[in-house]
Write a protein that holds these residues in place. Structure first.
Motif, PDB file in Angstrom:
ATOM      1  N   PHE A  13       0.862  -1.182   0.000  1.00  0.00           N
ATOM      2  CA  PHE A  13       0.000   0.000   0.000  1.00  0.00           C
ATOM      3  C   PHE A  13       0.897   1.230   0.000  1.00  0.00           C
ATOM      4  O   PHE A  13       1.824   1.327   0.816  1.00  0.00           O
ATOM      5  N   ILE A  14       0.627   2.142  -0.893  1.00  0.00           N
ATOM      6  CA  ILE A  14       1.458   3.331  -1.007  1.00  0.00           C
ATOM      7  C   ILE A  14       0.601   4.586  -0.860  1.00  0.00           C
ATOM      8  O   ILE A  14      -0.629   4.524  -0.950  1.00  0.00           O
ATOM      9  N   ASP A  15       1.292   5.705  -0.649  1.00  0.00           N
ATOM     10  CA  ASP A  15       0.634   7.013  -0.570  1.00  0.00           C
ATOM     11  C   ASP A  15      -0.341   7.096   0.599  1.00  0.00           C
ATOM     12  O   ASP A  15      -1.398   7.717   0.505  1.00  0.00           O
ATOM     13  N   ILE A  16       0.014   6.466   1.699  1.00  0.00           N
ATOM     14  CA  ILE A  16      -0.799   6.561   2.915  1.00  0.00           C
ATOM     15  C   ILE A  16      -0.357   7.813   3.671  1.00  0.00           C
ATOM     16  O   ILE A  16       0.808   7.935   4.053  1.00  0.00           O
ATOM     17  N   GLN A  17      -1.271   8.715   3.906  1.00  0.00           N
ATOM     18  CA  GLN A  17      -0.932   9.954   4.608  1.00  0.00           C
ATOM     19  C   GLN A  17      -0.751   9.679   6.099  1.00  0.00           C
ATOM     20  O   GLN A  17      -1.230   8.668   6.639  1.00  0.00           O
ATOM     21  N   LYS A  18      -0.078  10.595   6.772  1.00  0.00           N
ATOM     22  CA  LYS A  18       0.232  10.377   8.187  1.00  0.00           C
ATOM     23  C   LYS A  18      -1.025  10.203   9.022  1.00  0.00           C
ATOM     24  O   LYS A  18      -1.076   9.358   9.917  1.00  0.00           O
ATOM     25  N   ASP A  19      -2.064  10.982   8.728  1.00  0.00           N
ATOM     26  CA  ASP A  19      -3.283  10.869   9.525  1.00  0.00           C
ATOM     27  C   ASP A  19      -4.106   9.637   9.158  1.00  0.00           C
ATOM     28  O   ASP A  19      -5.087   9.310   9.826  1.00  0.00           O
ATOM     29  N   GLN A  20      -3.696   8.921   8.091  1.00  0.00           N
ATOM     30  CA  GLN A  20      -4.395   7.703   7.691  1.00  0.00           C
ATOM     31  C   GLN A  20      -3.704   6.436   8.191  1.00  0.00           C
ATOM     32  O   GLN A  20      -4.271   5.353   8.086  1.00  0.00           O
ATOM     33  N   LEU A  21      -2.504   6.589   8.733  1.00  0.00           N
ATOM     34  CA  LEU A  21      -1.709   5.409   9.063  1.00  0.00           C
ATOM     35  C   LEU A  21      -2.345   4.574  10.162  1.00  0.00           C
ATOM     36  O   LEU A  21      -2.494   3.350  10.019  1.00  0.00           O
ATOM     37  N   GLU A  22      -2.696   5.179  11.293  1.00  0.00           N
ATOM     38  CA  GLU A  22      -3.244   4.402  12.406  1.00  0.00           C
ATOM     39  C   GLU A  22      -4.540   3.694  12.025  1.00  0.00           C
ATOM     40  O   GLU A  22      -4.699   2.500  12.322  1.00  0.00           O
ATOM     41  N   PRO A  23      -5.513   4.380  11.378  1.00  0.00           N
ATOM     42  CA  PRO A  23      -6.714   3.652  10.946  1.00  0.00           C
ATOM     43  C   PRO A  23      -6.387   2.496  10.001  1.00  0.00           C
ATOM     44  O   PRO A  23      -7.003   1.430  10.077  1.00  0.00           O
ATOM     45  N   PHE A  24      -5.408   2.710   9.120  1.00  0.00           N
ATOM     46  CA  PHE A  24      -5.030   1.639   8.196  1.00  0.00           C
ATOM     47  C   PHE A  24      -4.452   0.448   8.958  1.00  0.00           C
ATOM     48  O   PHE A  24      -4.819  -0.702   8.710  1.00  0.00           O
ATOM     49  N   LEU A  25      -3.514   0.711   9.886  1.00  0.00           N
ATOM     50  CA  LEU A  25      -2.906  -0.386  10.649  1.00  0.00           C
ATOM     51  C   LEU A  25      -3.952  -1.120  11.473  1.00  0.00           C
ATOM     52  O   LEU A  25      -3.928  -2.357  11.584  1.00  0.00           O
ATOM     53  N   THR A  26      -4.892  -0.373  12.066  1.00  0.00           N
ATOM     54  CA  THR A  26      -5.949  -1.008  12.857  1.00  0.00           C
ATOM     55  C   THR A  26      -6.793  -1.930  11.986  1.00  0.00           C
ATOM     56  O   THR A  26      -7.107  -3.068  12.371  1.00  0.00           O
ATOM     57  N   LEU A  27      -7.147  -1.446  10.791  1.00  0.00           N
ATOM     58  CA  LEU A  27      -7.950  -2.253   9.885  1.00  0.00           C
ATOM     59  C   LEU A  27      -7.195  -3.493   9.433  1.00  0.00           C
ATOM     60  O   LEU A  27      -7.751  -4.603   9.401  1.00  0.00           O
TER      61      LEU A  27
ATOM     62  N   ALA B  10       5.529  -0.946   8.142  1.00  0.00           N
ATOM     63  CA  ALA B  10       5.317   0.383   7.571  1.00  0.00           C
ATOM     64  C   ALA B  10       6.576   1.208   7.752  1.00  0.00           C
ATOM     65  O   ALA B  10       7.318   1.027   8.720  1.00  0.00           O
ATOM     66  N   ALA B  11       6.819   2.102   6.806  1.00  0.00           N
ATOM     67  CA  ALA B  11       7.978   2.988   6.899  1.00  0.00           C
ATOM     68  C   ALA B  11       7.657   4.293   6.201  1.00  0.00           C
ATOM     69  O   ALA B  11       7.009   4.292   5.147  1.00  0.00           O
ATOM     70  N   PRO B  12       8.069   5.418   6.775  1.00  0.00           N
ATOM     71  CA  PRO B  12       7.880   6.692   6.081  1.00  0.00           C
ATOM     72  C   PRO B  12       8.778   6.758   4.848  1.00  0.00           C
ATOM     73  O   PRO B  12       9.870   6.194   4.843  1.00  0.00           O
ATOM     74  N   MET B  13       8.311   7.413   3.813  1.00  0.00           N
ATOM     75  CA  MET B  13       9.103   7.496   2.590  1.00  0.00           C
ATOM     76  C   MET B  13       8.911   8.842   1.909  1.00  0.00           C
ATOM     77  O   MET B  13       7.797   9.336   1.793  1.00  0.00           O
ATOM     78  N   LEU B  14      10.019   9.414   1.507  1.00  0.00           N
ATOM     79  CA  LEU B  14      10.053  10.578   0.630  1.00  0.00           C
ATOM     80  C   LEU B  14      10.869  10.207  -0.598  1.00  0.00           C
ATOM     81  O   LEU B  14      11.590   9.201  -0.594  1.00  0.00           O
ATOM     82  N   ARG B  15      10.756  10.967  -1.638  1.00  0.00           N
ATOM     83  CA  ARG B  15      11.564  10.769  -2.827  1.00  0.00           C
ATOM     84  C   ARG B  15      12.528  11.929  -2.941  1.00  0.00           C
ATOM     85  O   ARG B  15      12.149  13.095  -2.768  1.00  0.00           O
ATOM     86  N   GLY B  16      13.793  11.634  -3.183  1.00  0.00           N
ATOM     87  CA  GLY B  16      14.799  12.679  -3.289  1.00  0.00           C
ATOM     88  C   GLY B  16      15.854  12.341  -4.319  1.00  0.00           C
ATOM     89  O   GLY B  16      16.017  11.184  -4.723  1.00  0.00           O
ATOM     90  N   VAL B  17      16.581  13.346  -4.741  1.00  0.00           N
ATOM     91  CA  VAL B  17      17.645  13.201  -5.738  1.00  0.00           C
ATOM     92  C   VAL B  17      18.973  13.564  -5.085  1.00  0.00           C
ATOM     93  O   VAL B  17      19.108  14.650  -4.499  1.00  0.00           O
ATOM     94  N   ILE B  18      19.944  12.655  -5.150  1.00  0.00           N
ATOM     95  CA  ILE B  18      21.289  12.956  -4.650  1.00  0.00           C
ATOM     96  C   ILE B  18      21.979  13.830  -5.691  1.00  0.00           C
ATOM     97  O   ILE B  18      22.282  13.379  -6.804  1.00  0.00           O
ATOM     98  N   THR B  19      22.205  15.072  -5.367  1.00  0.00           N
ATOM     99  CA  THR B  19      22.725  16.035  -6.343  1.00  0.00           C
ATOM    100  C   THR B  19      24.221  16.290  -6.200  1.00  0.00           C
ATOM    101  O   THR B  19      24.900  16.574  -7.184  1.00  0.00           O
TER     102      THR B  19
END
Length: 676
Positions: free
Chosen positions: A524-538, A550-559
Motif C-alpha cells: 500500500f502506497i501514498d498513505i498519509q500520516k493521519d491515515q496510518l493508524e486507521p489503516f494499521l488497525t484495519l 510500515a515505513a515513512p518514505m520521501l523521494r529525493g535526488v542525490i545532487t
C-alpha cells in the motif's frame, strides 16, 4: 607474373561450378544474414525512435520534477525558453465506482493535462471527439477518458460516474491512443486522462503525494538542445530537475532494444563461428580433392606462392559471393516482414535499407572467412610434387609457416577488435568473444585428444579380431580424420545452446532461491500520516494478516557528493540516476545490519545524518564522514554519512539505500507500507 598466372588458373577452375562449395556458401549466408537481419531491425527501431522523438516525448524537450511543480524561477525560465508549454501531472490512483452498496476499484495511471496538451501528435478517442470537449465540465462534473481495458474491467459505459480521490468524474470517452505513450515510461495500471484543474478538490495532489510533473516545450526550429540542456542543468539540477529531449524521447525503450540486439548479435557471432568451422572443413575438403592438381602445378614449375594465390583468389571470390548473399538476405527479410514487425511493436519504426548494419555484418563475414580459410590454404601451398606418385597429403606439417600463424593471430585480433568496437556494450562483446575463442580452443584440444585416444585404441590388443571397431577407431585417429571439425562444429553449437539454457535456468533459480519463504502479499502506497493508524488497525484486525510493516518514505535526488556534482563522482550509478526512496528512523531497521560507523541516538537533533547501504557506497566510493546533498521537494539537505548498512533488497521487505535521522526530515509527509 605469378599473380597473373594464378588469376588465370583460378578463373579456369571456377568454370567447373560450385561443386564442393555449397556448404561454404551456406555457412556464410546464414551467419552473415542473421547478423545483418538483427542489425537492420535494431537500426530501424532506433531510426523510428529518433525521427518520431518529439511525438514520443510529447515535445521538443521536457523537464520533470518529483513531488512538486516548478517554482517561480523555473517557471520563468521555461516560459522564456519555449514557444509553447504544456504541464502534465502523472501519478497512480484508484478508480472507484459505486453501484448502490457495491464498490468496485481499479488501479490506474492518471495523467492530468492542460489545454495545450498534446503539443505533438493527436489523441484518439472513442467516440471521436476533441480532448478539450471530453474533459470539459458538464453538470458540475468534469469529464475524463479511460483506456478501454479498465472500462471493461469495471463495467463502465459512457456517461457513468466514478471517483478519483474525493473528486467525482464523468466518463466521456474511451482512450484508444495517446501520442506520447511510448515515452511515458512504466505504468502500473491503464491510463486515465483528466484536466489538471479538475484535481483541485480531489485531495490527490498535495505535499507528500506521489506524483511527477512534466513540462513539455515546443521550441524554435533553430534551438540548440545541448545548450538549453546545459543551461537547465546548470541552474536547476540541484533542485531535482530532470531533462529529456526529442533526440532520445524513449530512453528506456532504446536501451532495451540495444541490449536485446547486442545479445542477439553475440548469438549470431557464435553461429558465425560454427559456420566458420564449416567453412574451414569445406575448404580443406575442396583442397584435398585438388591434391593431384596442386602436385601437377608444382611439377610444372609453380611455386608455393602461386599455389596459395590460385586458391586464395577462388576462396576470395566465393567469400564475396557468400557474404553478398548473406547481406542481401539480412536486408530483404526484415523489409519483407516489416509490416508484421511494425504492427507488433508499440513504437515507430523506419524499415528502409540501412547501410551500417549491413556493412558490419559484411565485415564480420569477411574476417571470419579469412580466419577459417587461411590455415588450410597455407598448408595447401606445402603439398609436394611427390603426391602425384604416393599419398603424401597427409604428411603436410600440421602447422603452416610462421608468417601465416602470425597473420591468423592478427586477423583474430582484428575480428575481436571490430566486434568490440561495433557493439553497444563493448564489455559484453569482449567477454562473449573471449568465451567463443576459449570454447573453440578447448574443443580443439578435446578433438586432438580424441584422435590420439582413438589411434591408440585402434592399435590396442582388445580390438584384434574386431575389424569394425578397428576401422572405426582408425578413421577417427588416422590421417585425414575429420574429428576436429566435427567436434568443433557440434561442440560450439551445443555450447551456445547450453549457455542460453544455463542463463535461463540460473535466472529462474536465482528468483526462486532469493525470494523469501514468506513475502508480502500486498503493498500500500501514498498513505498519509493521519491515515496510518486507521489503516494499521484495519489491517491487523483481519485474521488473514500475519504481519504489517510500515515505513515513512520521501523521494529525493542525490545532487552533490562532498560538494561535487554527484555525476562527476558516481558516474552513471543507478543510485544517482533519478529520484530515490528516502526514509527516516530513530532506530536501525530490523532488516539491515550496521557494518561501519554508529547509529544516531534516538533523541538526536544535531546536523543531518545519513545511514547508507554498504554495497552501493562501495560501488560509488563513499565512506564514513562523506557529505551528501539530497534535494527533496525542491529543498537541498546536506547530511554526513554516519554509518553503512548491509541491506538485502531480495528479501522483499521495505528497504532504503538512504536513511536519515528523524530531525533531518521532521516534515516527513507520506509512507509506503506493505503487509502479508
Amino acid at each position: 607474373m605469378s599473380l597473373s598466372i594464378a588469376t588465370r588458373i583460378a578463373r579456369r577452375e571456377l568454370r567447373g561450378g560450385l561443386q564442393g562449395f555449397r556448404i561454404f556458401l551456406t555457412c556464410l549466408l546464414l551467419g552473415v544474414g542473421a547478423i545483418a537481419a538483427v542489425g537492420t531491425v535494431r537500426v530501424s527501431i532506433e531510426q523510428g525512435l529518433q525521427q518520431e522523438g518529439a511525438t514520443i516525448l510529447g515535445g521538443d524537450a521536457e523537464v520533470s520534477f518529483t513531488h512538486r511543480s516548478a517554482g517561480d524561477e523555473e517557471q520563468a525560465w521555461l516560459a522564456n525558453t519555449a514557444n509553447a508549454l504544456s504541464e502534465i501531472i502523472d501519478f497512480r490512483s484508484m478508480v472507484v465506482v459505486q453501484r448502490g452498496e457495491t464498490i468496485e476499484t481499479g488501479l490506474t495511471q492518471v495523467k492530468a493535462v492542460d489545454n495545450a496538451y498534446p503539443l505533438y501528435g493527436a489523441i484518439v478517442l472513442k467516440p471521436d471527439i476533441p480532448l478539450g470537449q471530453a474533459l470539459a465540465v458538464k453538470d458540475a462534473l468534469p469529464g475524463a477518458v479511460i483506456q478501454q481495458i479498465l472500462i471493461d474491467r469495471l463495467g463502465l459505459t459512457i456517461g457513468d460516474r466514478f471517483r478519483l480521490g474525493e473528486q467525482e468524474f464523468r466518463l466521456t470517452a474511451a482512450l484508444i491512443r495517446e501520442p506520447d505513450s511510448a515515452g511515458s515510461g512504466f505504468g502500473l495500471g491503464p491510463r486515465t486522462i483528466v484536466a489538471t484543474t479538475a484535481l483541485a478538490q480531489s485531495g490527490l495532489i498535495q505535499p507528500g503525494s506521489l506524483f511527477k510533473v512534466h513540462y513539455r516545450m515546443l521550441l524554435a526550429q533553430n534551438a540548440n538542445l545541448d545548450q538549453l540542456k546545459s543551461q537547465a542543468e546548470e541552474q536547476f539540477s540541484t533542485r531535482g530537475l530532470r531533462w529529456r529531449d526529442s533526440r532520445n524521447g524513449a530512453p528506456g525503450i532504446q536501451l532495451f532494444v540495444e541490449r536485446i540486439a547486442s545479445f542477439l548479435v553475440i548469438v549470431g557471432l557464435a553461429g558465425l563461428a560454427v559456420g566458420g568451422v564449416g567453412v574451414s572443413a569445406a575448404v580443406r575438403s575442396y583442397l584435398g580433392g585438388k591434391t593431384a592438381t596442386i602436385a601437377t602445378l608444382k611439377t610444372l614449375g609453380a611455386d608455393g606462392r602461386t599455389i596459395f594465390q590460385v586458391y586464395m583468389i577462388q576462396i576470395g571470390v566465393l567469400t564475396i559471393l557468400g557474404v553478398g548473399l548473406g547481406v542481401a538476405f539480412g536486408a530483404l527479410v526484415p523489409l519483407a516482414f516489416s509490416p508484421l514487425i511494425s504492427a507488433a511493436l508499440p513504437i515507430p519504426t523506419d524499415f528502409t535499407l540501412h547501410i551500417q548494419p549491413l556493412f558490419q555484418a559484411a565485415v564480420y563475414g569477411f574476417l571470419t572467412a579469412i580466419l577459417f580459410t587461411l590455415w588450410p590454404l597455407a598448408k595447401a601451398r606445402d603439398i609436394r610434387a611427390a603426391s602425384l606418385f604416393r599419398d603424401a597429403a597427409g604428411r603436410v606439417n600440421a602447422w603452416p609457416r610462421r608468417r601465416y600463424v602470425l597473420i591468423t593471430g592478427l586477423v583474430l585480433a582484428s575480428l575481436i577488435g571490430v566486434i568490440t568496437g561495433f557493439s553497444e556494450i563493448p564489455k559484453l562483446a569482449l567477454w562473449a568473444t573471449g568465451g567463443i575463442v576459449a570454447a573453440l580452443l578447448l574443443l580443439m584440444l578435446a578433438a586432438l585428444g580424441l584422435r590420439r585416444l582413438a589411434g591408440w585404441m585402434g592399435r590396442s590388443k582388445w580390438v584384434r579380431g574386431k575389424p569394425a571397431l578397428r576401422l572405426a577407431f582408425g578413421a577417427i585417429g588416422g590421417p585425414g580424420s575429420e574429428a576436429v571439425p566435427v567436434v568443433l562444429s557440434l561442440g560450439l553449437g551445443l555450447t551456445v545452446l547450453a549457455a542460453i539454457g544455463q542463463i535461463d535456468t540460473n535466472l529462474r533459480n536465482a528468483i526462486a532461491r532469493d525470494l523469501p519463504a514468506i513475502a508480502p502479499a500486498y503493498f500500500f502506497i501514498d498513505i498519509q500520516k493521519d491515515q496510518l493508524e486507521p489503516f494499521l488497525t484495519l489491517a491487523r484486525s483481519n485474521a488473514g494478516v500475519t504481519q504489517v510493516d510500515a515505513a515513512p518514505m520521501l523521494r529525493g535526488v542525490i545532487t552533490r557528493i562532498n560538494d561535487i556534482p554527484a555525476a562527476e563522482v558516481a558516474g552513471d550509478h543507478w543510485v544517482i540516476r533519478g529520484d530515490r526512496g528516502i526514509t527516516y528512523a530513530e532506530n536501525p531497521p530490523k532488516n539491515s545490519r550496521i557494518t561501519q560507523g554508529e547509529w544516531w541516538p534516538a533523541d538526536y537533533t544535531g546536523p543531518p545524518l545519513i545511514s547508507f547501504a554498504e554495497e552501493e557506497a562501495n560501488e560509488i566510493g563513499l565512506k564514513i564522514g562523506d557529505m551528501l546533498t539530497v534535494n527533496i521537494l525542491g529543498r537541498d539537505i546536506t547530511a554526513r554519512i554516519a554509518n553503512l548498512r548491509a541491506v538485502d533488497f531480495s528479501d522483499a521487505s521495505i528497504n532504503f539505500v538512504v536513511t536519515m535521522n528523524p530531525a533531518a526530515l521532521a516534515g516527513g509527509l507520506y509512507l509506503e507500507s506493505g503487509g502479508n
